[in-house]
Enzyme design. Structure first.
Site, PDB file in Angstrom:
ATOM      1  N   GLY A  67       0.902  -1.182   0.043  1.00  0.00           N
ATOM      2  CA  GLY A  67      -0.050  -0.200  -0.086  1.00  0.00           C
ATOM      3  C   GLY A  67       0.963   1.239  -0.228  1.00  0.00           C
ATOM      4  O   GLY A  67       1.848   1.212   0.478  1.00  0.00           O
ATOM      5  N   ASP A  92      -0.157  -1.125  -4.679  1.00  0.00           N
ATOM      6  CA  ASP A  92      -1.575  -0.125  -4.835  1.00  0.00           C
ATOM      7  C   ASP A  92      -1.329   1.195  -4.837  1.00  0.00           C
ATOM      8  O   ASP A  92      -0.707   1.486  -3.904  1.00  0.00           O
ATOM      9  CB  ASP A  92      -2.348  -0.856  -3.680  1.00  0.00           C
ATOM     10  CG  ASP A  92      -3.748  -0.138  -3.578  1.00  0.00           C
ATOM     11  OD1 ASP A  92      -4.665  -0.699  -4.303  1.00  0.00           O
ATOM     12  OD2 ASP A  92      -3.970   0.935  -2.801  1.00  0.00           O
ATOM     13  N   TYR A  97      -3.327   9.904  -3.584  1.00  0.00           N
ATOM     14  CA  TYR A  97      -2.207   9.900  -2.794  1.00  0.00           C
ATOM     15  C   TYR A  97      -1.147  10.834  -3.204  1.00  0.00           C
ATOM     16  O   TYR A  97      -0.010  11.216  -2.172  1.00  0.00           O
ATOM     17  CB  TYR A  97      -1.681   8.374  -2.515  1.00  0.00           C
ATOM     18  CG  TYR A  97      -2.540   7.419  -2.180  1.00  0.00           C
ATOM     19  CD1 TYR A  97      -3.926   7.605  -1.574  1.00  0.00           C
ATOM     20  CD2 TYR A  97      -2.242   5.981  -2.275  1.00  0.00           C
ATOM     21  CE1 TYR A  97      -4.643   6.490  -1.216  1.00  0.00           C
ATOM     22  CE2 TYR A  97      -3.376   5.040  -2.092  1.00  0.00           C
ATOM     23  CZ  TYR A  97      -4.466   5.434  -1.679  1.00  0.00           C
ATOM     24  OH  TYR A  97      -5.173   4.499  -1.244  1.00  0.00           O
ATOM     25  N   LYS A 125      -6.664   4.249  -8.581  1.00  0.00           N
ATOM     26  CA  LYS A 125      -8.069   4.705  -8.251  1.00  0.00           C
ATOM     27  C   LYS A 125      -8.462   6.132  -8.910  1.00  0.00           C
ATOM     28  O   LYS A 125      -7.633   6.944  -8.678  1.00  0.00           O
ATOM     29  CB  LYS A 125      -8.192   4.771  -6.972  1.00  0.00           C
ATOM     30  CG  LYS A 125      -7.799   3.293  -6.047  1.00  0.00           C
ATOM     31  CD  LYS A 125      -7.886   3.375  -4.725  1.00  0.00           C
ATOM     32  CE  LYS A 125      -7.521   2.350  -3.824  1.00  0.00           C
ATOM     33  NZ  LYS A 125      -5.850   2.631  -3.945  1.00  0.00           N
ATOM     34  N   HIS A 158     -12.867   5.001  -6.412  1.00  0.00           N
ATOM     35  CA  HIS A 158     -12.211   5.224  -5.050  1.00  0.00           C
ATOM     36  C   HIS A 158     -13.471   5.477  -4.204  1.00  0.00           C
ATOM     37  O   HIS A 158     -13.462   4.640  -3.243  1.00  0.00           O
ATOM     38  CB  HIS A 158     -11.414   6.578  -5.025  1.00  0.00           C
ATOM     39  CG  HIS A 158     -10.338   6.278  -3.913  1.00  0.00           C
ATOM     40  ND1 HIS A 158      -9.147   6.900  -3.965  1.00  0.00           N
ATOM     41  CD2 HIS A 158     -10.455   5.791  -2.632  1.00  0.00           C
ATOM     42  CE1 HIS A 158      -8.404   6.754  -2.944  1.00  0.00           C
ATOM     43  NE2 HIS A 158      -9.261   5.853  -1.905  1.00  0.00           N
ATOM     44  N   SER A 260      -4.731   0.607  10.552  1.00  0.00           N
ATOM     45  CA  SER A 260      -4.061   2.046  10.303  1.00  0.00           C
ATOM     46  C   SER A 260      -3.716   2.999  11.610  1.00  0.00           C
ATOM     47  O   SER A 260      -4.403   3.789  11.896  1.00  0.00           O
ATOM     48  CB  SER A 260      -5.187   3.005   9.353  1.00  0.00           C
ATOM     49  OG  SER A 260      -4.569   4.011   9.116  1.00  0.00           O
TER      50      SER A 260
END
Length: 372
Positions: A67, A92, A97, A125, A158, A260
């Site tokens: 990720g 990914d 981002y 995405k 997304h 997370s």
């Protein structure tokens, strides 16, 4: 369950002895190469070691990927290079981002005659500001340009919610509320299907959709989504949504599979997945960390995981999931750690009149009002 020669069939999922080896099928940009009946049905094949899943198209998607959310520019390039050196073959990404150029630099440095483009599964995405039909292709092309690629293996919507295109990532009113659009996610999906026709991406899928929204796509789309990416970890295991996906031959990918813990809005008294004593106790049995147990739990359920890290040792550790197997009792024990909706840690919030409320809660396509 039906047994046949060398195969076991479980609710539309075929498990075979195929290994997750390099894909040899060459992808050509031509709609005539696509079997839309297969794309509509999408029978899934998992390798017996659960290292990868194979789509009806023949493409293999590794069950563990890197990720890149929250990975800062500078850090992410090093992380992707390290991951590819370690043996990761699944990265990914997302336009949101804002680090796809750095990911692209890492890919450019590592892809060569030994490690070929077709060896690495790349996901990105479509962001919420680009949901209008005329914006979908330019958004995908920008991602491809940033990554330095000719095609994506998987392109996800997304969120089902569209934002106004103002130039801002999160366009907002003076009070901080989001400027939404009324673009339907089916309009967006239809435009994404054309990306497959053109060869800009091999597969398309969804992220942060609920079961009713997915059903609408299944009933009205021409191409079936192959993947649903959602938050999923032992404290929020999404069992009902997972079963729904299995019933419809959709692979579930878990983002934030470790809960997370580094999310910016985490509070000191929040429950932390990696501190769970049950995961620690099970890990001690196998000489594994709580993180590895949490990841193995999902992989063993047929859920792809994309843990984020920029530390080479942790990147390597997150991939070391295939030299142990949890017992049925251990799987059931971890399943009891689920906290339901209270376990969700990634629901964008806003403060309105002194009260924290879901950022997108007022939109007609807000996905989290439904149970799953």
């Amino acid at each position: 369950m039906l047994r046949g020669t060398g195969h076991i069939f479980l609710t539309g999922i075929q498990i075979t002895s195929a290994l997750c080896s390099r894909r040899t099928n060459k992808f050509v940009r031509s709609p005539t190469n696509l079997n839309f009946n297969l794309l509509k049905r999408n029978l899934l094949t998992y390798s017996t070691d659960m290292a990868c899943v194979t789509f009806a198209s023949g493409a293999k998607m590794p069950m563990v990927g890197l990720g890149t959310w929250k990975s800062k520019p500078g850090d992410v390039e090093k992380a992707v290079k390290a991951a590819l050196d370690i043996g990761y073959r699944h990265i990914d990404c997302a336009a949101l981002y804002q680090n796809e150029k750095e990911v692209g630099a890492a890919l450019k440095a590592k892809l060569n005659s030994t490690l070929k483009r077709e060896d690495v599964f790349i996901t990105s995405k479509l962001w919420n500001t680009m949901h209008a039909a005329e914006d979908v292709r330019p958004a995908c092309q920008q991602t491809l340009n940033d990554l330095g690629l000719e095609y994506l293996d998987l392109y996800l919507m997304h969120w089902p919610i569209g934002f106004q295109k103002t130039g801002a990532i999160f366009p907002s009113n003076p009070d901080g509320t989001i400027l939404f659009t009324d673009v339907t996610f089916m309009e967006t999906w239809t435009a994404m299907e054309k990306l497959v026709d053109e060869g800009l991406c091999k597969h398309i899928g969804l992220s942060n959709f609920n079961s009713k929204q997915i059903t609408e796509v299944l009933n009205n789309g021409r191409i079936k989504p192959v993947v649903l990416q959602v938050e999923c970890h032992p404290h929020f295991n999404q069992s009902k949504l997972l079963n729904f996906c299995k019933d419809n031959d959709i692979v579930l990918t878990a983002y934030s599979p470790l809960g997370s813990p580094d999310r910016p809005w985490a509070k000191a008294n929040d429950v932390v997945v990696l501190n769970d004593p049950t995961l620690k106790a099970i890990g001690e049995k196998y000489n594994k960390s709580p993180a590895q147990v949490a990841l193995r739990f999902n992989v063993q359920r047929g859920v792809i995981v994309i843990p984020k890290s920029v530390t080479p040792s942790r990147i390597a550790q997150n991939k070391e999931l295939f030299d142990f197997k949890l017992t049925d009792d251990e799987m059931k024990t971890i399943d009891t750690l689920d906290r339901g909706r209270a376990g969700r840690v990634l629901n964008p919030m806003l403060q309105i009149d002194g009260k924290m409320v879901p950022r997108d809660g007022g939109h007609q396509y807000y996905p989290f009002h439904e149970e799953f």
